[in-house]
Enzyme design. Structure first.
Site, PDB file in Angstrom:
ATOM      1  N   SER A 139       0.870  -1.184   0.000  1.00 21.80           N
ATOM      2  CA  SER A 139       0.000   0.000   0.000  1.00 21.80           C
ATOM      3  C   SER A 139       0.900   1.223   0.000  1.00 21.80           C
ATOM      4  CB  SER A 139      -0.855   0.002   1.273  1.00 21.80           C
ATOM      5  OG  SER A 139      -1.486   1.255   1.455  1.00 21.80           O
ATOM      6  N   TYR A 152      -2.259  -1.071  10.388  1.00 24.69           N
ATOM      7  CA  TYR A 152      -2.181  -1.217   8.926  1.00 24.69           C
ATOM      8  C   TYR A 152      -0.849  -0.679   8.404  1.00 24.69           C
ATOM      9  CZ  TYR A 152      -3.952  -1.005   4.068  1.00 24.69           C
ATOM     10  OH  TYR A 152      -4.152  -1.188   2.716  1.00 24.69           O
TER      11      TYR A 152
HETATM   12  P1  NAD Z   1     -11.437  -6.239  -0.316  1.00 29.67           P
HETATM   13  O1  NAD Z   1     -12.049  -6.080   1.038  1.00 29.67           O
HETATM   14  O2  NAD Z   1     -12.275  -5.992  -1.522  1.00 29.67           O
HETATM   15  O3  NAD Z   1     -10.757  -7.676  -0.467  1.00 29.67           O
HETATM   16  C1  NAD Z   1     -10.017  -8.261   0.564  1.00 29.67           C
HETATM   17  C2  NAD Z   1      -9.972  -9.752   0.350  1.00 29.67           C
HETATM   18  O4  NAD Z   1      -9.206 -10.338   1.427  1.00 29.67           O
HETATM   19  C3  NAD Z   1     -11.343 -10.421   0.380  1.00 29.67           C
HETATM   20  O5  NAD Z   1     -11.428 -11.445  -0.585  1.00 29.67           O
HETATM   21  C4  NAD Z   1     -11.402 -11.048   1.777  1.00 29.67           C
HETATM   22  O6  NAD Z   1     -12.229 -12.214   1.882  1.00 29.67           O
HETATM   23  C5  NAD Z   1      -9.939 -11.427   1.975  1.00 29.67           C
HETATM   24  N1  NAD Z   1      -9.630 -11.626   3.381  1.00 29.67           N
HETATM   25  C6  NAD Z   1      -9.757 -10.747   4.396  1.00 29.67           C
HETATM   26  N2  NAD Z   1      -9.447 -11.338   5.564  1.00 29.67           N
HETATM   27  C7  NAD Z   1      -9.094 -12.614   5.261  1.00 29.67           C
HETATM   28  C8  NAD Z   1      -8.675 -13.734   6.043  1.00 29.67           C
HETATM   29  N3  NAD Z   1      -8.560 -13.678   7.373  1.00 29.67           N
HETATM   30  N4  NAD Z   1      -8.416 -14.899   5.397  1.00 29.67           N
HETATM   31  C9  NAD Z   1      -8.553 -15.011   4.053  1.00 29.67           C
HETATM   32  N5  NAD Z   1      -8.944 -13.974   3.281  1.00 29.67           N
HETATM   33  C10 NAD Z   1      -9.218 -12.800   3.878  1.00 29.67           C
HETATM   34  O7  NAD Z   1     -10.183  -5.232  -0.295  1.00 29.67           O
HETATM   35  P2  NAD Z   1      -9.197  -4.697  -1.431  1.00 29.67           P
HETATM   36  O8  NAD Z   1      -9.299  -3.235  -1.431  1.00 29.67           O
HETATM   37  O9  NAD Z   1      -9.365  -5.437  -2.713  1.00 29.67           O
HETATM   38  O10 NAD Z   1      -7.789  -5.063  -0.759  1.00 29.67           O
HETATM   39  C11 NAD Z   1      -6.893  -6.023  -1.274  1.00 29.67           C
HETATM   40  C12 NAD Z   1      -5.488  -5.667  -0.801  1.00 29.67           C
HETATM   41  O11 NAD Z   1      -5.102  -4.399  -1.347  1.00 29.67           O
HETATM   42  C13 NAD Z   1      -5.349  -5.527   0.721  1.00 29.67           C
HETATM   43  O12 NAD Z   1      -4.136  -6.072   1.147  1.00 29.67           O
HETATM   44  C14 NAD Z   1      -5.343  -4.020   0.926  1.00 29.67           C
HETATM   45  O13 NAD Z   1      -4.668  -3.633   2.108  1.00 29.67           O
HETATM   46  C15 NAD Z   1      -4.598  -3.588  -0.321  1.00 29.67           C
HETATM   47  N6  NAD Z   1      -4.795  -2.180  -0.678  1.00 29.67           N
HETATM   48  C16 NAD Z   1      -6.037  -1.720  -0.989  1.00 29.67           C
HETATM   49  C17 NAD Z   1      -6.192  -0.368  -1.327  1.00 29.67           C
HETATM   50  C18 NAD Z   1      -7.523   0.211  -1.702  1.00 29.67           C
HETATM   51  O14 NAD Z   1      -7.610   1.435  -1.822  1.00 29.67           O
HETATM   52  N7  NAD Z   1      -8.564  -0.596  -1.918  1.00 29.67           N
HETATM   53  C19 NAD Z   1      -5.085   0.479  -1.321  1.00 29.67           C
HETATM   54  C20 NAD Z   1      -3.842  -0.047  -0.984  1.00 29.67           C
HETATM   55  C21 NAD Z   1      -3.704  -1.371  -0.666  1.00 29.67           C
END
Ligand code: NAD
Length: 257
Positions: A139, A152
């Site tokens: 991130s 985080y």
């Molecule tokens: P999201 O909530 O859409 O997806 C997260 C996924 O992780 C889901 O499929 C969920 O079931 C899975 N998950 C969560 N806890 C879990 C567990 N204990 N065991 C197994 N699976 C688990 O979120 P996203 O935005 O797609 O995030 C994906 C990644 O990208 C994350 O690591 C997040 O920190 C990172 N990220 C997101 C953003 C953003 O703006 N959306 C920015 C930077 C980084």
């Protein structure tokens, strides 16, 4: 890329799902993972659309034994996991003094420690075949802090550090390891923050997006999820063989400031 086997954690939602579709489009075998109740249907639908081989595991990132079992079962079908994308993640926003200890532990375990367990599990076979690609979805918070996101920010900085170490250890064996550092991407994880912030600031959602959510990005637009997926595909390709140990910002200019 065809016939490569790719394991993507958290691939039944958001960024992980779009990464899974991008690799599926290339003809890769996909190992889906996630906790969505309809995860098995999502995986089946993507696999049918792209006519690929797949498996789905609802393995919980909090349970190292379940992660090892997922890797072992997948390897008994596909032989080797060529590409590992550590993407599963959660967020919790709170001042340090009120930060629940169980949330701290979960965020470190899900966002950081699971990447260690899975990397360790796929490593021997990647090493033996002298090819491996590990892509960690960190991130912008792996490079910079924001207040109220202590766990985080700590976890994502940890992911960047782990990425560098894996890159050094993998270098003699054709294994690369890189982190992608997105700014804000409109996924269920962020949709929830938009609603919460709109209530807290008593602002309409479109103003919250520009003034609060995207405040740190020079480009006041969400990063398209496809940009992250295409970068993951590139990092997994043969042409990216000498790119390793990086933490690549994809953040609308956040890191330029
Ligand atoms: P999201 O909530 O859409 O997806 C997260 C996924 O992780 C889901 O499929 C969920 O079931 C899975 N998950 C969560 N806890 C879990 C567990 N204990 N065991 C197994 N699976 C688990 O979120 P996203 O935005 O797609 O995030 C994906 C990644 O990208 C994350 O690591 C997040 O920190 C990172 N990220 C997101 C953003 C953003 O703006 N959306 C920015 C930077 C980084």
């Amino acid at each position: 890329m065809q016939r490569r086997t790719v394991l993507i954690t958290g691939s039944t939602s958001g960024i992980g799902l779009v990464i899974a579709k991008a690799f599926a489009k290339q003809g890769c075998n996909i190992i889906f993972n996630g906790l969505e109740a309809n995860g098995v249907d999502i995986a089946q639908e993507v696999a049918a659309y792209y006519a690929i081989e797949y498996m789905f595991f609802p393995a919980n990132m909090l349970q190292p034994a379940a992660l090892r079992e997922m890797v072992e079962t997948a390897m008994s079908k596909f032989g080797v996991i060529d590409v590992l994308v550590n993407n599963a993640g959660i967020q919790h926003v709170s001042p340090i003094e009120d930060f629940p200890e169980d949330k701290w532990n979960d965020i470190i375990a899900i966002n950081l420690t699971s990447a260690f367990h899975l990397t360790k599990a796929v490593w021997p076979e990647m090493k033996a075949q002298n090819f491996g690609r590990i892509i960690n979805i960190a991130s912008a918070h792996g490079l910079f802090a924001s207040e109220f996101k202590s766990a985080y920010v700590a976890a994502k900085h940890g992911v960047v550090g782990f990425t560098k170490t894996a890159a050094l250890e993998g270098a003699p064996f054709g294994i690369t390891c890189n982190a992608i550092c997105p700014g804000y991407v409109k996924t269920p994880l962020v949709e929830k923050q938009i609603g919460d912030q709109a209530r807290v600031h008593n602002l309409p959602e479109d103003e919250v997006i520009k003034k609060v959510i995207l405040a740190k990005q020079a480009i006041k637009e969400f990063v398209p999820v496809e940009t992250i997926a295409e970068l993951a595909l590139f990092l997994a390709s043969d042409i990216a063989a000498t790119i390793t140990g990086t933490a690549m910002p994809v953040d609308g200019g956040w890191s330029a400031q």
